[in-house]
Design a protein around this motif. Structure first.
Motif, PDB file in Angstrom:
ATOM      1  N   GLU A 270      -0.165   7.371  -1.502  1.00 40.76           N
ATOM      2  CA  GLU A 270       0.785   6.263  -1.389  1.00 40.76           C
ATOM      3  C   GLU A 270       0.831   5.447  -2.676  1.00 40.76           C
ATOM      4  O   GLU A 270       1.915   5.056  -3.132  1.00 40.76           O
TER       5      GLU A 270
ATOM      6  N   ARG B 139      -4.767   9.857   1.609  1.00 38.31           N
ATOM      7  CA  ARG B 139      -3.442   9.325   1.971  1.00 38.31           C
ATOM      8  C   ARG B 139      -3.155   8.037   1.188  1.00 38.31           C
ATOM      9  O   ARG B 139      -2.038   7.827   0.713  1.00 38.31           O
ATOM     10  N   ASP B 140      -4.156   7.158   1.065  1.00 40.57           N
ATOM     11  CA  ASP B 140      -3.973   5.925   0.300  1.00 40.57           C
ATOM     12  C   ASP B 140      -3.708   6.233  -1.173  1.00 40.57           C
ATOM     13  O   ASP B 140      -2.849   5.602  -1.800  1.00 40.57           O
TER      14      ASP B 140
END
Length: 74
Positions: free
Chosen positions: A46, A42-43
């Motif tokens: 992003e 997820r990081d």
């Protein structure tokens, strides 16, 4: 196989070799960060989105600047 066809294939392969290797190296670095250092996907997603938006913003500013400069010269 025809000699000119082989030469065209080699020329095309040489042209795309560097960009393809750059993308593969980047993919390997990202996967290494995820698997070796336990960085969540997820990081990574992003950060990727932030980079895409940043590059898009810079491209938009560049396009506006080019448009303005062309209008001033005309």
């Amino acid at each position: 196989m025809d000699s000119s066809l082989l030469q065209d294939y080699i020329k095309t392969a040489k042209r795309y070799r560097t960009p393809v290797l750059a993308v593969l190296a980047t993919l390997m670095l990202v996967c290494s960060a995820v698997w070796s250092f336990d960085v969540p996907w997820r990081d990574i997603a992003e950060y990727f989105l932030l980079c895409v938006l940043g590059v898009g913003f810079v491209a938009m500013l560049s396009a506006v600047l080019v448009f303005i400069l062309k209008r001033l010269r005309a």
